[in-house]
Write an enzyme that holds these catalytic residues in place. Structure first.
Site, PDB file in Angstrom:
ATOM      1  N   CYS A  74     -29.624  38.339  -1.959  1.00 48.33           N
ATOM      2  CA  CYS A  74     -29.214  37.023  -1.332  1.00 48.33           C
ATOM      3  C   CYS A  74     -27.982  36.456  -2.063  1.00 48.33           C
ATOM      4  O   CYS A  74     -27.057  35.980  -1.443  1.00 48.33           O
ATOM      5  CB  CYS A  74     -30.217  35.883  -1.727  1.00 48.33           C
ATOM      6  SG  CYS A  74     -30.914  35.900  -3.104  1.00 48.33           S
ATOM      7  N   ASP A 316     -28.141  29.552   4.452  1.00 48.34           N
ATOM      8  CA  ASP A 316     -29.462  30.648   3.760  1.00 48.34           C
ATOM      9  C   ASP A 316     -29.382  32.037   4.212  1.00 48.34           C
ATOM     10  O   ASP A 316     -29.492  32.335   5.206  1.00 48.34           O
ATOM     11  CB  ASP A 316     -30.818  29.823   4.109  1.00 48.34           C
ATOM     12  CG  ASP A 316     -32.008  30.552   3.484  1.00 48.34           C
ATOM     13  OD1 ASP A 316     -31.864  31.244   2.830  1.00 48.34           O
ATOM     14  OD2 ASP A 316     -33.029  29.908   3.746  1.00 48.34           O
ATOM     15  N   HIS A 318     -31.385  34.233   3.608  1.00 48.53           N
ATOM     16  CA  HIS A 318     -32.916  34.875   3.564  1.00 48.53           C
ATOM     17  C   HIS A 318     -33.441  35.051   4.998  1.00 48.53           C
ATOM     18  O   HIS A 318     -34.901  34.584   5.275  1.00 48.53           O
ATOM     19  CB  HIS A 318     -33.855  34.068   2.575  1.00 48.53           C
ATOM     20  CG  HIS A 318     -33.318  33.882   1.496  1.00 48.53           C
ATOM     21  ND1 HIS A 318     -32.595  32.743   0.921  1.00 48.53           N
ATOM     22  CD2 HIS A 318     -33.722  34.861   0.048  1.00 48.53           C
ATOM     23  CE1 HIS A 318     -32.229  33.060  -0.485  1.00 48.53           C
ATOM     24  NE2 HIS A 318     -33.000  34.164  -0.746  1.00 48.53           N
TER      25      HIS A 318
END
Length: 432
Positions: A74, A316, A318
């Protein structure tokens, strides 16, 4: 084609899709919008940014390593996003917006630098394997400083962008170091430099809070005159370009300044962000030179590009998506890059921010850097009892010698290819 995705974030901690109706301005990378009247523009701005996420099915890293970065990549992806935004500013201009119906060839060239192939300069393969030189085995989670150091080592291999990356350590920006790094020839002659320093030697020590006796000189614009430069653009996409891209490129072409990405790693508290830094973090995102912040929560990295009220706006990484080949057209004769753009606007409270972050700023030209120094002094240093970082004209005497601090030259590193196996076993990394 729609890619199957698997979200791995804790959805209860995040809000997305809509900006709350508020009279407070929405700030995104130095630009302000109205949450009431400019919502469509805000969505277009967000969709124009490159969204790097977990991928699966790419060629194994190091030949026998992982074929997905789910669970560990990430921060690497956030570093890619910050650098991709820098390259957009460099090649397309700060005001550029993505048109999915008419793909800009320059945009596509930038995106290809980040695709999941070992031949791409800023691929997950190159970042992960260069991380070994920073003591991070393939499959390790990076911190903000580590990903910045790795990108610094990879940047010299991107000759098209010709970008310098400087990592400012100890919460201090040394102006002379940056000028030396970016200028082939000093912008001040010895005579002018001497007179320039004398002109500020009598400045009150309470009027500026730089470290070093000549620091106030940065408040004077010393940029040179610009000459025109023709920007080579695709005829089909010329109408999509912004005037600032032409103007900025022309200014850079006439000077000796090399474009610079400045990354400032910061620690803003022990286990949580100190409230005294909240205003400064938001102020960093208001500066026009900003390219965002990498940070997030423990073991959960995000890429922040703006805020509204006390909520940060971010991307994000993820979400696990299937790898996409950006070098070859599909059966319909097009390249599907839609998975590199996010349909959501994510928000989180700034108080939840992990105190370890890295802030990025891009300077296309020397006047751009001079303006930033002045803005930092007026908006981040003078108003605060405890500044988020400091500006100094020269290195403090007690600091280590600059040559010793940067003894690792770029020639010590090489872009890693398929035959250079660094990764040995899938058991060597842990899925978070």
């Amino acid at each position: 084609m729609t890619n199957t995705a698997c979200a791995t974030y804790e959805s209860a901690l995040l809000e997305y899709d809509e900006i709350p109706p508020t009279s407070e301005p929405v700030c995104i990378l130095g630009n302000e919008y109205s949450a009431i009247y400019d919502l469509d523009d805000i969505r277009k701005v967000f969709y124009s940014k490159m969204w790097m996420t977990y991928r699966k099915g790419f060629p194994s890293i190091g030949g026998i390593g992982p074929t997905t970065d789910t669970g560990w990549g990430c921060m690497l992806r956030c570093g890619q996003m910050l650098l991709a935004q820098t390259l957009v500013h460099r090649h397309l201009g700060r005001g550029w917006q993505h048109n999915p119906k008419l793909l800009d060839p320059t945009y596509l060239k930038i995106l290809q630098l980040f695709q999941d192939k070992k031949s791409s300069t800023y691929s997950i393969h190159q970042i992960a394997q260069m991380g070994v030189t920073e003591g991070k085995p393939v499959g390790s989670w990076f911190g903000p400083n580590t990903v910045a150091q790795v990108l610094r080592k990879l940047a010299p291999y991107d000759q098209w962008t010709d970008l310098q990356i400087h990592i400012a350590m100890d919460n201090s920006i040394i102006i002379s170091d940056i000028r030396e790094l970016c200028s082939m020839v000093s912008s001040l002659s010895p005579e002018r430099d001497s007179g320039f320093r004398e002109s500020v030697s009598g400045a009150s020590s309470t009027s500026v809070r730089y470290r070093g006796p000549q620091a106030a000189s940065l408040l004077t614009n010393i940029g040179g005159a610009s000459s025109a430069k023709n920007a080579v653009q695709s005829e089909e996409c010329e109408s999509e370009r912004r005037d600032d891209r032409v103007n900025v490129t022309a200014a850079a072409a006439s000077s000796s300044w090399k474009p610079l990405l400045l990354v400032v790693p910061l620690r803003l508290g022990l286990t949580e962000i100190n409230p005294c830094y909240v205003r400064s973090v938001k102020e960093c995102l208001r500066l026009k030179q900003t390219v965002g912040i990498v940070g997030g929560k423990p073991n959960h990295a995000y890429y922040f590009i703006g805020y509204v009220g006390n909520q940060l706006l971010f991307f994000d990484p993820h979400t696990t998506q299937q790898v996409v080949d950006l070098d070859n057209e599909d059966a319909g004769g097009s390249i599907d890059e839609s998975s590199y753009h996010c349909p959501f606007i994510y928000r989180m409270n700034i108080e939840d921010l992990d105190p370890s972050i890295a802030v990025g700023f891009f300077f296309e030209s020397e006047p751009d850097f001079d303006d930033w120094c002045q803005q930092v002094q007026e908006r981040l240093v003078d108003p605060e009892k405890r500044a988020i970082f400091e500006l100094a004209y020269e290195r403090p005497a007690h600091w280590v010698d600059k040559a010793a601090a940067h003894s690792d030259t770029y020639s010590d590193y090489a872009v890693v290819h398929a035959d250079d196996r660094v990764y040995d076993s899938e058991e060597e990394f842990e899925l978070l």
